[in-house]
Structures are given as structure tokens and as C-alpha cells.
Design an enzyme around this catalytic site. Sequence first.
Site, PDB file in Angstrom:
ATOM      1  CE1 TYR A  32      18.164 -59.318-138.723  1.00  0.00           C
ATOM      2  CE2 TYR A  32      18.542 -61.656-138.408  1.00  0.00           C
ATOM      3  CZ  TYR A  32      18.300 -60.589-139.250  1.00  0.00           C
ATOM      4  OH  TYR A  32      18.217 -60.803-140.605  1.00  0.00           O
ATOM      5  NE  ARG A  51      26.610 -59.568-139.504  1.00  0.00           N
ATOM      6  CZ  ARG A  51      26.311 -60.506-140.389  1.00  0.00           C
ATOM      7  NH1 ARG A  51      26.749 -60.396-141.634  1.00  0.00           N
ATOM      8  NH2 ARG A  51      25.586 -61.539-140.057  1.00  0.00           N
ATOM      9  NE  ARG A  99       3.978 -46.547-132.228  1.00  0.00           N
ATOM     10  CZ  ARG A  99       3.901 -45.478-133.013  1.00  0.00           C
ATOM     11  NH1 ARG A  99       3.453 -44.328-132.541  1.00  0.00           N
ATOM     12  NH2 ARG A  99       4.263 -45.561-134.284  1.00  0.00           N
ATOM     13  CG  HIS A 101       8.355 -41.838-133.979  1.00  0.00           C
ATOM     14  ND1 HIS A 101       7.083 -42.094-133.527  1.00  0.00           N
ATOM     15  CD2 HIS A 101       8.372 -42.201-135.276  1.00  0.00           C
ATOM     16  CE1 HIS A 101       6.366 -42.587-134.516  1.00  0.00           C
ATOM     17  NE2 HIS A 101       7.118 -42.668-135.592  1.00  0.00           N
ATOM     18  CG  LEU A 202      24.265 -58.307-143.510  1.00  0.00           C
ATOM     19  CD1 LEU A 202      24.089 -57.257-142.420  1.00  0.00           C
ATOM     20  CD2 LEU A 202      23.593 -59.597-143.111  1.00  0.00           C
TER      21      LEU A 202
END
Length: 284
Positions: A32, A51, A99, A101, A202
Site C-alpha cells: 500500500y 516506492r 485460500r 499459501h 521503511l
Amino acid sequence: MEYVIVNGEVMDRASAKVDIEDRGYQFGDGVYEVIRVYNGKMFTGTEHLNRLVESAKKIRMELPYSPEALAGMLEQLIAKNELQTGIVYMQFTRGTSPRNHVFPGKDVAPTFVAYTRQVARPEESMQKGVRTILDEDIRWLRCDIKSLNLLGNLLSKQKAAEAGCFEAILHRGQTVTEGSHSNISIIKDGVIITHPADNHILNGITRQKVLEVCKNEQIPFEERAYTLQELYAADEVFSSGTTVEVMPVIEIEGKPVGNGEPGSVTRRLQELFKAEITQQCGQI
Ligand code: PDD
């Protein structure tokens, strides 16, 4: 009406829906960005979108849009919502599939969601400074990725909020890394010291902008890890981030930073940062 974007389509927020088997919802499998908007214009939009592309690459996800195409969509959303001062939030997840992994196949497209929100500049806090707590940094070792997995950040921020504080300053053992939702820098004898942009933090766009300003103004800075001891001995401490800009920290765990008031170097950085905003987005 409030507009949002879902998979490239601008729509009414009330009719926006995401599947329960979206991988963002099930696994936090996505990335995000949060971009500041001043006077209806994105500030450092290009840097944030670059980014975003980097974060996606690091989790082996291909974005379906170029940064330029994304910027166009976000500009349209900001205009439709008539947003002046606030943020635009966007996230991409690895899409919807049963679902598992293991990543889904190439036929599964990422889910893209974006919305805007009015957020005022935190003028009072920027003026007075904020209080903080310390917390052990229990996050994973790829904090350079702006991933949807924020549980470590949330646990620390909640602890800070319950203590009536703005931010939790995180440390791995004796080394200060960053904040739960911002970068943390210290100032000692006029030199700004901030953790290097490696996998432990970050690399904040605000942090980068502040360092760029320092370079231009010949304000000395060092990108190196610093200790809790140095944090406590600092003349000034500040937090930086998209929504908080340059925020003076005046207290850590109940102990004053310097004389307990925002310091002169932080004040100067606030002014220089404001000038950057004004240059890109007009008078604020
Ligand atoms: N937070 N470090 C962390 C852990 C952050 O979550 C953020 C930003 C920053 C500062 O990055 P930037 O200057 O690029 O905003 C540093 C955003 C705003 C959020 O999650 O809401």
C-alpha cells in the site's frame, strides 16, 4: 457521494465490494501507499508511486498499471471527491483465489483499491511537539516493504495510544529503528542522525525529502544506526511521515527531550519542509 476506485473503476463507496477470499483480507498479502494531498494536489506523488512499484516487486507481485497511469487515476479520484487537504490511500493485493499459501496463477489479477480522506495538517502538535513511548521492535526483517501486514506496528501504536502518546519509538535491543508509523531521527550538536535505509525501516518519503533539504541547505546529517543511549542524550528528536510531516518529539517515556520544547533545528526543518510543499502544491 464519496467515490472510491476498485480495480480501475471509479464508483460510489456504498457499492464497492471485495471478495472474502481476497488475499489481502486472508493473508495481508499486498502492498500500500499513503500520499498527502494539499490544495487538491499530490505531494511527492511520483516518489510514493515508485516506492509502491518497488514494494510490489519485493513481494513478487506485478502491478497491472504503470506509475503514470496510477497517478492519472488518483488525480481523477481526488478531483471527483473535491479533496483539498487530506490523503489518498491505495493498496494492491495478490487478488482473489481459494485460500492457499502458494501464490495463485498468472490468471489471477491483483485487487486494486483506492480512496481519499480529509486530513488536516496537525498544526497544534507540530507547534507543541508530541510525547512518545519506547517499545521493542518485534516486526519481521523486511520493514523496507510497505506491506499490508502491520500487526507489529499496530500493537506498538496501540500501546502508545493507551499511554496517551502519539508514537512508539521502536528499538531492536539497543538500536533504535523507527516509529510504529513514522521515521525517527535525532539531532546532536547540530547533526541529524537517522537509521540507514535498510531492511529494518521503511525508507520514508518524508525522511528522504528532509535529507534532500539538508543536503541543499548544508545541514549536516548521518545515516547510521544509533542507540537508546544516544536517543536519550539527543538535543532534539523528531518523527517524520506523510501525514505528520516533521513532528517534534518532546518526551520519551516521561523524560523530556532537551529542555522539553521543540528545538531550533527541528523548527528550521519544519519551515524548509513547508517550503517544499508550497513549491509543489501551492501556499498552505
Ligand atoms: N506511515 N515508517 C513506518 C513504519 C510508516 O508506517 C511510515 C508511514 C513511515 C513514514 O513514511 P512516509 O514518509 O513515506 O510516509 C515510516 C503511513 C503514513 C501509514 O501507514 O499511514
